[in-house]
Design a protein around this motif. Structure first.
Motif, PDB file in Angstrom:
ATOM      1  N   GLY A   1      67.452  82.611  24.136  1.00  0.00           N
ATOM      2  CA  GLY A   1      66.234  81.579  24.715  1.00  0.00           C
ATOM      3  C   GLY A   1      65.317  81.539  25.866  1.00  0.00           C
ATOM      4  O   GLY A   1      64.171  81.270  26.327  1.00  0.00           O
ATOM      5  N   ILE A   2      66.207  81.877  26.894  1.00  0.00           N
ATOM      6  CA  ILE A   2      65.778  81.853  27.765  1.00  0.00           C
ATOM      7  C   ILE A   2      65.220  83.579  28.461  1.00  0.00           C
ATOM      8  O   ILE A   2      65.768  84.261  29.412  1.00  0.00           O
ATOM      9  N   HIS A   3      63.421  82.744  29.784  1.00  0.00           N
ATOM     10  CA  HIS A   3      63.190  84.415  29.611  1.00  0.00           C
ATOM     11  C   HIS A   3      63.568  85.239  31.525  1.00  0.00           C
ATOM     12  O   HIS A   3      62.918  83.999  31.940  1.00  0.00           O
ATOM     13  N   VAL A   4      64.587  85.743  31.691  1.00  0.00           N
ATOM     14  CA  VAL A   4      65.093  86.637  33.027  1.00  0.00           C
ATOM     15  C   VAL A   4      64.095  86.943  33.456  1.00  0.00           C
ATOM     16  O   VAL A   4      63.946  88.377  32.780  1.00  0.00           O
ATOM     17  N   VAL A   5      63.784  86.917  34.636  1.00  0.00           N
ATOM     18  CA  VAL A   5      63.185  88.452  35.213  1.00  0.00           C
ATOM     19  C   VAL A   5      64.523  88.587  36.346  1.00  0.00           C
ATOM     20  O   VAL A   5      64.280  88.041  37.596  1.00  0.00           O
ATOM     21  N   ILE A   6      64.550  90.005  36.238  1.00  0.00           N
ATOM     22  CA  ILE A   6      65.118  90.175  37.702  1.00  0.00           C
ATOM     23  C   ILE A   6      64.588  90.897  39.072  1.00  0.00           C
ATOM     24  O   ILE A   6      63.404  91.886  38.617  1.00  0.00           O
ATOM     25  N   ILE A   7      64.950  90.031  40.428  1.00  0.00           N
ATOM     26  CA  ILE A   7      65.082  90.528  41.178  1.00  0.00           C
ATOM     27  C   ILE A   7      65.238  92.038  42.111  1.00  0.00           C
ATOM     28  O   ILE A   7      66.409  90.637  42.350  1.00  0.00           O
ATOM     29  N   THR A   8      65.157  92.296  42.842  1.00  0.00           N
ATOM     30  CA  THR A   8      66.059  93.112  43.361  1.00  0.00           C
ATOM     31  C   THR A   8      65.484  93.283  44.767  1.00  0.00           C
ATOM     32  O   THR A   8      64.472  92.972  44.987  1.00  0.00           O
TER      33      THR A   8
ATOM     34  N   ASP B   1      76.808  98.483  45.637  1.00  0.00           N
ATOM     35  CA  ASP B   1      76.948  97.775  44.534  1.00  0.00           C
ATOM     36  C   ASP B   1      76.672  97.593  43.339  1.00  0.00           C
ATOM     37  O   ASP B   1      75.467  96.528  43.328  1.00  0.00           O
ATOM     38  N   THR B   2      76.564  99.258  42.736  1.00  0.00           N
ATOM     39  CA  THR B   2      75.615  99.005  41.208  1.00  0.00           C
ATOM     40  C   THR B   2      76.462  98.255  40.346  1.00  0.00           C
ATOM     41  O   THR B   2      75.721  98.074  39.470  1.00  0.00           O
ATOM     42  N   ALA B   3      77.417  97.761  40.651  1.00  0.00           N
ATOM     43  CA  ALA B   3      78.178  96.878  39.299  1.00  0.00           C
ATOM     44  C   ALA B   3      76.970  95.629  39.533  1.00  0.00           C
ATOM     45  O   ALA B   3      76.925  95.079  38.356  1.00  0.00           O
ATOM     46  N   ARG B   4      77.009  95.415  40.597  1.00  0.00           N
ATOM     47  CA  ARG B   4      76.797  93.414  40.627  1.00  0.00           C
ATOM     48  C   ARG B   4      75.292  93.710  39.577  1.00  0.00           C
ATOM     49  O   ARG B   4      74.906  93.042  39.170  1.00  0.00           O
TER      50      ARG B   4
ATOM     51  N   ALA C   1      73.844  91.834  36.442  1.00  0.00           N
ATOM     52  CA  ALA C   1      72.539  91.256  36.436  1.00  0.00           C
ATOM     53  C   ALA C   1      71.711  92.234  35.218  1.00  0.00           C
ATOM     54  O   ALA C   1      71.480  90.817  34.341  1.00  0.00           O
ATOM     55  N   GLU C   2      71.876  92.267  34.684  1.00  0.00           N
ATOM     56  CA  GLU C   2      70.459  93.040  33.751  1.00  0.00           C
ATOM     57  C   GLU C   2      71.654  93.021  32.269  1.00  0.00           C
ATOM     58  O   GLU C   2      71.044  92.262  31.487  1.00  0.00           O
TER      59      GLU C   2
ATOM     60  N   MET D   1      60.251  77.755  29.620  1.00  0.00           N
ATOM     61  CA  MET D   1      61.897  78.733  30.446  1.00  0.00           C
ATOM     62  C   MET D   1      61.774  79.794  31.154  1.00  0.00           C
ATOM     63  O   MET D   1      61.824  80.866  30.031  1.00  0.00           O
ATOM     64  N   GLU D   2      61.503  80.216  32.494  1.00  0.00           N
ATOM     65  CA  GLU D   2      61.705  81.277  33.063  1.00  0.00           C
ATOM     66  C   GLU D   2      62.410  81.577  34.169  1.00  0.00           C
ATOM     67  O   GLU D   2      61.907  80.609  35.398  1.00  0.00           O
ATOM     68  N   LEU D   3      63.320  81.474  34.279  1.00  0.00           N
ATOM     69  CA  LEU D   3      63.697  81.733  35.345  1.00  0.00           C
ATOM     70  C   LEU D   3      64.352  83.366  36.371  1.00  0.00           C
ATOM     71  O   LEU D   3      64.793  84.406  35.828  1.00  0.00           O
ATOM     72  N   ARG D   4      64.404  83.621  37.613  1.00  0.00           N
ATOM     73  CA  ARG D   4      64.394  84.379  38.390  1.00  0.00           C
ATOM     74  C   ARG D   4      65.257  84.381  39.115  1.00  0.00           C
ATOM     75  O   ARG D   4      66.345  84.105  39.152  1.00  0.00           O
ATOM     76  N   LEU D   5      66.070  85.735  38.316  1.00  0.00           N
ATOM     77  CA  LEU D   5      67.393  86.173  38.616  1.00  0.00           C
ATOM     78  C   LEU D   5      67.460  86.715  39.916  1.00  0.00           C
ATOM     79  O   LEU D   5      67.055  88.061  39.870  1.00  0.00           O
ATOM     80  N   LEU D   6      67.943  87.015  41.185  1.00  0.00           N
ATOM     81  CA  LEU D   6      67.612  87.683  42.651  1.00  0.00           C
ATOM     82  C   LEU D   6      69.165  88.650  42.460  1.00  0.00           C
ATOM     83  O   LEU D   6      70.432  87.963  41.915  1.00  0.00           O
TER      84      LEU D   6
END
Length: 546
Positions: free
Chosen positions: A411-418, A393-396, A400-401, A382-387
């Motif tokens: 156990g969920i791998h998250v890749v942050i996309i900005t 708005d640095t708080a958002r 996300a981080e 399970m790998e999810l892209r978090l946009l």
């Protein structure tokens, strides 16, 4: 400055419970036929009398520089909305809980179809300068001007509800709505202008508690309207000074040049000082949510979505990122709304429950690398892209981080996309990725209406249904809210929708943002405020006398 109000109309929408003591319920009271015995030798403390309001004084506030002072229909910021709310009035108003209350309309009724409403205007409501009463023709003319302005006005949403307005033979106002339902009345809160037009000299003239005294690009000074149809306010003058930014307004407050500053600054708590400066929380309609992309087959499983909700420690985020300027909520209905269903609060932070739900959905760490795999398949992790938007708005982004770390913990791998985003830029990379569904999860802000119309967020072709969710039953429940003909039916429909929403989680509601009023402790009577009408109770304020 604070968020642009025009964002309400477009994708820039991506953007208490208090425990009351037993009062008046008889708790601990003495029966009328019994008199308590006095205790000899003990002097009972005398109650301190409440201060009596006194008339007079001035409150100084900020306004945006170069704002259009002459036309309330062209309002573009919450500062100007507040200013105009003191001068102009709508046919109806909205109280702090979101309920419809009388305004220029004294009473109203609806026909058997539920679409045609008849309003009687109060004869005591009169224009500031002439003393002539406001008429139904003024309301009709203002509505017609809103129609002519199209998308160029904050009040464009009125045309989505109202089909037509007309003056009846007896002088009453008839309003025909596009569909039946109590929710449509929320469209009748727009400011009414005399003849629907701005004054020739550019000076704002309304029927509200204050009238214009001085109007320039740098200063608008309002004086009390002693002939207001309600009891005249205590504060004699409101003065609005042009400020280029909210930071400058806050600095002006510190310098003693302003008395009250609305702000969305997260660090506003540092200004609080007993007896000198108060900070009042103000609930907003901005819900921070996490979109779910239903193109991802794994996220179509409601157990996975529920696990995500349980795995997010919202309290930790609210404290450490938003500095307590937010309130957790599981549904897209503000917690202070009369339509809010408290039983819909289901997703308190619970890692064991999150893991159990994921296991039930077939996710386990078969290779013991810390990440979950589907049905024991080593390659199906399970790998999810978090946009998230890369904006001011640095708080958002910080949220996300933190969410990524919390999901990694189960156990969920998250890749942050900005992606780049500027308010008002419809061609930004962030909006493109949202529209193209180039995400699995996405953090956005929804600027929700107070009428609880959520159909555009959950209906199959809803313009704000960015994740592609569809459930016919939930869509119908959303429709039931806005077509309900009375408060009881509307409350029941809203409750049913919220409970179903909390089970389905079309998107994950995280929290509602709180803004603040920073103000001098000399201002008395300011106990509650609610966006967008933060000055709704200003007629009850007064200044502390020495």
């Amino acid at each position: 400055m604070k968020k642009n109000l025009l964002s309400k109309k477009r994708i820039a929408a991506l953007v208490l419970a208090a425990a009351f003591a037993c009062i008046g319920c008889g708790c601990g009271s003495v029966p009328a036929n019994e008199v308590p015995e006095s205790t000899p030798g003990i002097a009972l403390p005398m109650a301190t009398p409440a201060p009596q309001p006194v008339s007079g004084g001035e409150i100084r506030m900020p306004m945006p520089v170069n704002a259009d002072i002459s036309d309330p229909l062209l309002v573009t910021s919450e500062e100007m909305l507040a200013l105009f709310s003191l001068v102009y009035e709508g046919l109806l108003g909205i109280d702090d809980s979101g309920k419809i209350i009388p305004g220029l309309a004294e009473n109203w009724s609806v026909d058997d179809t539920g679409r045609v409403w008849t309003f009687r205007l109060r004869t005591a409501a009169k224009w500031h300068d002439t003393g002539m009463p406001v008429s139904a023709s003024d309301v009709v003319a203002t509505y017609q001007r809103i129609v002519s302005l199209g998308a160029n006005t904050y009040y464009a949403y009125v045309t989505m509800r109202v089909e037509n307005m007309a003056v009846a033979e007896d002088g009453a106002l008839t309003v025909t709505m596009h569909q039946p339902g109590l929710a449509s009345l929320q469209a009748l809160t727009f400011p009414v202008l005399r003849g629907g037009a701005v004054e020739a000299d550019g000076r704002p003239v309304g029927t509200g508690p204050y009238q214009a005294l001085t109007v320039t690009n740098d200063l608008v000074r309002l004086k009390v309207n002693r002939n207001w149809w309600k009891q005249a306010p205590y504060i004699e003058t409101f003065s609005f000074y042009a400020k280029d930014s909210n930071d400058i307004a806050l600095a002006s407050y510190e310098a003693g040049q302003l008395d009250l500053v609305p702000t969305s600054a997260l660090s506003v708590g540092r200004y609080r000082e007993e007896g000198v400066t108060n900070v009042l929380d103000v609930m907003t309609q901005t819900a921070e949510v996490m979109l779910v992309n239903y193109s991802n087959p794994y996220l179509r499983d409601s157990r996975v979505r529920m696990a995500l909700a349980y795995a997010i420690n919202r309290g930790h985020i609210i404290t450490n990122v938003y500095m307590n300027r937010a309130q957790a909520c599981d549904v897209p209905v503000a917690p202070d709304s009369w339509l809010y269903e408290s039983k819909s609060k289901l997703y308190d932070y619970n890692v064991p429950v999150a893991r159990a739900l994921l296991a039930e959905a077939g996710w386990s760490d078969v290779d013991e690398d810390g990440y979950l795999e589907k049905d024991g398949r080593h390659y199906d992790e399970m790998e999810l892209r978090l946009l998230v938007s890369d904006s001011t708005d640095t708080a958002r982004k910080s949220a996300a981080e933190m969410i990524a770390q919390q999901l990694e913990a189960v156990g969920i791998h998250v890749v942050i996309i900005t992606a780049g985003y500027t308010l008002g830029d419809d061609a930004s990379e962030y909006l493109y990725k949202i529209a193209a569904k180039e995400f699995d999860l996405a953090l956005v802000g929804f600027n929700l209406g107070r009428d609880c119309d959520l159909s555009e967020y959950v209906s199959q072709n809803g313009r704000n249904n960015y994740g592609g969710y569809f459930n016919a039953a939930l869509e119908q429940l959303a429709q039931n809210i806005i077509t309900a003909g009375d408060e009881t039916t509307m409350r029941e429909a809203a409750s049913e929708f919220q409970m179903r929403f909390a089970e389905e989680l079309p998107f994950i509601t995280l929290y509602f943002r709180l803004n603040s009023l920073l103000y001098s402790a000399d201002i008395q009577g300011l106990t509650t405020a609610r966006e967008p009408d933060i000055l709704r109770s200003a007629d009850k304020w007064y200044l502390r006398s020495e």
